[in-house]
Design a protein around this motif. Structure first.
Motif, short mmCIF file in Angstrom:
data_model
loop_
_atom_site.label_atom_id
_atom_site.label_comp_id
_atom_site.label_asym_id
_atom_site.label_seq_id
_atom_site.Cartn_x
_atom_site.Cartn_y
_atom_site.Cartn_z
N ALA A 8 0.85 -1.19 0.00
CA ALA A 8 0.00 0.00 0.00
C ALA A 8 0.89 1.24 0.00
CB ALA A 8 -0.91 -0.03 1.23
N TRP A 54 -6.92 0.12 -1.74
CA TRP A 54 -7.62 -1.17 -1.71
C TRP A 54 -8.61 -1.14 -0.55
CZ3 TRP A 54 -4.90 -6.56 -2.54
CH2 TRP A 54 -5.89 -7.56 -2.62
N ARG A 55 -9.86 -1.08 -0.89
CA ARG A 55 -10.91 -1.06 0.14
C ARG A 55 -11.73 -2.33 0.04
NH1 ARG A 55 -10.36 4.71 -0.61
NH2 ARG A 55 -10.22 5.65 1.45
N ASP A 59 -14.74 -1.52 4.45
CA ASP A 59 -14.18 -0.17 4.32
C ASP A 59 -15.08 0.75 3.50
OD1 ASP A 59 -11.69 -0.87 5.58
OD2 ASP A 59 -11.10 -1.87 3.72
N PRO A 61 -17.86 3.17 2.08
CA PRO A 61 -18.71 4.18 2.71
C PRO A 61 -20.18 3.81 2.58
CG PRO A 61 -17.99 4.91 0.55
CD PRO A 61 -17.31 3.59 0.79
N GLY A 66 -19.32 9.83 1.09
CA GLY A 66 -18.20 8.91 1.26
C GLY A 66 -17.84 8.22 -0.03
N MET A 68 -18.15 9.43 -3.08
CA MET A 68 -17.40 10.35 -3.93
C MET A 68 -15.99 10.55 -3.39
SD MET A 68 -20.49 13.05 -4.56
CE MET A 68 -19.65 14.22 -5.59
N ARG A 69 -15.85 10.61 -2.10
CA ARG A 69 -14.54 10.85 -1.48
C ARG A 69 -13.62 9.64 -1.60
NH1 ARG A 69 -14.59 10.93 4.86
NH2 ARG A 69 -14.82 8.71 4.37
N ASP A 70 -14.15 8.47 -1.30
CA ASP A 70 -13.28 7.29 -1.15
C ASP A 70 -13.13 6.46 -2.43
OD1 ASP A 70 -13.10 8.04 1.46
OD2 ASP A 70 -14.45 6.50 2.23
N ASP A 74 -11.36 11.87 -8.38
CA ASP A 74 -11.50 13.32 -8.15
C ASP A 74 -12.90 13.74 -7.73
OD1 ASP A 74 -8.91 14.05 -8.54
OD2 ASP A 74 -9.16 14.55 -10.65
N TRP A 75 -13.51 12.98 -6.86
CA TRP A 75 -14.86 13.31 -6.37
C TRP A 75 -15.88 13.42 -7.52
CZ3 TRP A 75 -16.57 14.95 -1.29
CH2 TRP A 75 -15.59 14.80 -0.29
N HIS A 237 -1.09 9.37 -1.17
CA HIS A 237 -1.86 8.97 0.02
C HIS A 237 -3.36 9.00 -0.26
CE1 HIS A 237 -3.47 9.04 4.12
NE2 HIS A 237 -2.36 8.39 4.44
N PRO A 238 -4.10 7.97 0.17
CA PRO A 238 -5.52 7.89 -0.17
C PRO A 238 -6.38 9.04 0.38
CG PRO A 238 -4.73 5.77 0.64
CD PRO A 238 -3.63 6.76 0.86
N THR A 239 -6.01 9.63 1.49
CA THR A 239 -6.86 10.71 2.00
C THR A 239 -6.21 12.09 1.89
OG1 THR A 239 -6.05 10.34 4.25
CG2 THR A 239 -8.09 9.24 3.63
N ARG A 241 -3.76 12.93 -0.11
CA ARG A 241 -3.25 13.09 -1.47
C ARG A 241 -1.78 13.54 -1.48
NH1 ARG A 241 -8.63 14.71 -1.95
NH2 ARG A 241 -8.20 16.91 -1.62
#
Lengths: 506, 128
Positions: A8, A54-55, A59, A61, A66, A68-70, A74-75, A237-239, A241
């Protein structure tokens, strides 16, 4: 063979990832995951590199926010450049768009192969692609939406289409095992019933010794002359960026690009592939929905998100019709107006059903690189005949809603009345054909690296190999040279499996 | 404040449904600004700014939307959302979309629609 590894995100303070495998597959959606597992089953050491995290289902939402975010690219902010700004919907997560779609399984129609042969010189794929699709159906399970999961919207749509005598009206076949109708397809199926790639082919690739690399957008394909020898990029980074350390994965036997219709052409451009057809012949199935207003509660979010479809109009005028349930978060912006007027309209939520059309559009567009940065830019604007198809689709959906007992419809066309009753539905005959008047999205994308015999008009050959290059294959919807008129996932998987088998066979 | 004010007027409280201000809007906006992309947040702010400065064109009063009497603010919210100018409509659509993400996920709103409350989004992923 020993089980493989998942790497990851790695921060800047960690060492670079530098490794070597037989094949690197870029992208883990329907194409990438299928190619990867096929290569791994053939004994190859595979690295599957995915830009998103990898969700697992736990994990996923619950909310649209969630989602759109996860899970989305790009949302979901990518829109077409043209007169109308229509969203281009793609996921960015392990499993790609298979995590957020409705898992609709439709075999590639025979006429598509005939068209590919006639217009692009592509022969010999039909039998092999259909055999691959048979195998996929057996392996990851395809089922018709179970009775208990159909919900009222899907059932009404089916009955109305049957009453209207439409030649094709069916409950969908989907990649699912015992769908419970939780109505959460678009946010990822938390009940693990939907068979997205992160639940089957990706874990199998890893189990067969594969290296899975997540949160790792590939910058470019490494090459020696015109021979692909690996890929490189930097973790994100997944959150936050934030950029992490670099990765460099060398490929002894080849690189398979399956980064999506928008990203694959741009990745090839960045990597030095020069083809007059690269980024050209982008196509889609643009779609929109019409709400029907019913006396009884419909509760569209109870039951399968998408459960009914018809391809009765696939050839003429060129439409696919289907149901789609959207949650209150999205309906709130989909209903016109603001203030107390909007709130009055929202009180009807339980009484509306949303049914959709997808146009088998003839329009072609382009994919290019943004001037600053490396983001894909989609230039696409529906031509007049396609907008006429749009209008025809609206009329068919209106007809279907009224056949189902709707008291009114909400067409969602700017400048037209908010609601139309059966008596004034004729207004749709003169509905505008300006795309800016519609709320629509592009959900099925094709082209940008299309297959063909002629290197002047195509990017890859009928085995997915990039013209003029060695060891570089494309295996996603970007190779599809026409639109299909049906949901593309099964075609993508059939092609990817076929191309990967060709790689194994030399 | 700019964004909050526009959202409250676009999704006002009614006798039947809670409004956006009943849905922990401040916490949502703080989170949204932190988590979304700069492009999207900028678009939402631009849409909210447009919402504030445009009453002169919709209700013909030269005041910001937040200073309008309630009945005019409500009329403005509806008219600007239905603007015949595409880019204006899109800008307001973006504000509505962002607000809808907060409003539609609220447990009270969902209960009105016979939907169960949603568990929190885990925001987790596989790290090994």
């Amino acid at each position: 063979m020993s089980a493989g590894e998942h790497i990851a995100f790695r921060g800047r303070d960690e060492r670079d990832l530098d490794t070597e495998v037989d094949y690197v597959v870029v992208g883990s959606g329907a194409g990438g995951a299928t190619a990867a597992v096929t290569l791994a089953r053939g004994g190859a050491r595979v690295a599957l590199v995915e830009a998103g995290a990898w969700r697992d289902p736990e994990d996923y939402p619950s909310s649209a926010y969630g989602g759109m975010r996860d899970l989305m690219e790009d949302w979901s902010a990518q829109v077409t450049r043209g007169r109308a700004l229509w969203p281009v919907v793609q996921a960015r997560t392990m499993g790609g768009t298979t995590v957020v779609n409705s898992a609709i399984c439709v075999r590639t129609p025979d006429d598509i192969f005939e068209q590919w042969s006639r217009e692009h010189g592509i022969d010999g794929l039909r039998t092999r692609v259909h055999a691959a699709q048979d195998r996929v159906e057996r392996e990851i399970t395809v089922e018709e939406v179970p009775v208990a999961a159909r919900g009222r919207s899907n059932s009404l749509a089916k009955k109305a289409a049957d009453d209207l005598g439409w030649s094709d009206s069916h409950y969908m076949r989907r990649y699912a095992k015992g769908c419970e109708g939780s109505g959460q397809c678009l946010q990822g199926c938390r009940t693990s019933k939907k068979q997205s790639m992160n639940l089957n082919y990706i874990p199998e690739t890893r189990a067969k010794g594969g290296l899975i690399v997540s949160s790792a957008p590939v910058d470019r394909v490494l090459s020696e002359g015109t021979r692909a020898v690996g890929v490189t990029g930097r973790f994100v980074h997944p959150t936050t960026r934030a950029e992490g350390t670099r990765f460099r994965i060398r490929a002894r036997k080849g690189v398979v690009v399956a980064a999506s219709v928008t990203h694959s052409p741009v990745l090839l451009m960045r990597s030095g592939v020069r083809s007059p057809a690269l980024g050209k012949f982008f196509r889609s199935h643009p779609g929109t929905g019409i709400f029907g207003c019913y006396d009884d509660n419909i509760d569209q979010n109870v039951g399968a998100t998408q459960g009914w479809a018809s391809i009765a109009f696939r050839k003429n005028p060129g439409l696919k019709l289907e149901t789609l349930a959207i949650p209150p978060e999205l309906v709130a912006s989909r209903f016109a107006g603001g203030g107390t007027q909007l709130m009055r309209r929202l009180t009807e939520y339980r009484h509306v059903a949303m049914w959709c059309l997808a146009v088998r559009a003839e329009t072609t567009g382009t994919i290019s690189q943004s001037l600053f940065g490396s983001r894909p830019v989609v230039h696409y604007e529906l031509n007049a005949p396609d907008m006429e198809r749009f209008r025809q689709g609206m009329k068919l959906l209106a007809q279907q809603h009224f056949a189902a007992g709707a008291k009114a419809i909400i067409p969602g066309i700017s400048g037209m009345p908010y609601k139309l009753t059966r008596d004034d539905v004729g207004l749709l005959d003169d509905a505008p054909t300006d795309p800016r008047r519609y709320v629509a999205i592009l959900s099925h994308l094709f082209g940008g690296c299309i297959m063909g015999k002629d290197p002047q008009t195509s990017v890859v050959d009928s085995r997915g190999r990039v013209h003029g290059w060695e060891r570089l294959t494309v295996a996603d919807a970007s190779v599809i040279p026409t639109n299909l008129g049906v949901n593309p996932q099964h075609t993508i998987m059939g092609l990817a499996m076929t191309f990967a088998e060709d790689l194994l066979g030399g | 404040m700019l964004v909050r004010s526009a959202i409250v007027l676009l999704y006002p409280r009614t006798d039947v449904l809670p409004g956006a201000e009943d849905c922990d809007l401040d916490a949502f906006l703080e989170r949204f600004q932190r988590e979304t992309t700069l492009l999207i947040w900028s678009g939402v702010v631009a849409g909210a700014l447009l919402f504030q400065i445009s009453p002169i064109f919709t209700v013909h009063v030269p005041l910001p939307a937040s200073l309008l009497p309630p009945h005019l603010a409500d009329r403005h919210a509806d008219r600007i959302s239905n603007s015949s100018i595409y880019l204006v409509r899109q800008a307001i659509f973006l504000v509505k979309l962002a607000a809808g993400l907060a409003w539609g996920a609220d447990p009270v709103v969902r209960a009105r629609f016979a939907l169960p409350p949603m568990p929190p989004d885990p925001g987790t992923w596989r790290t090994e």
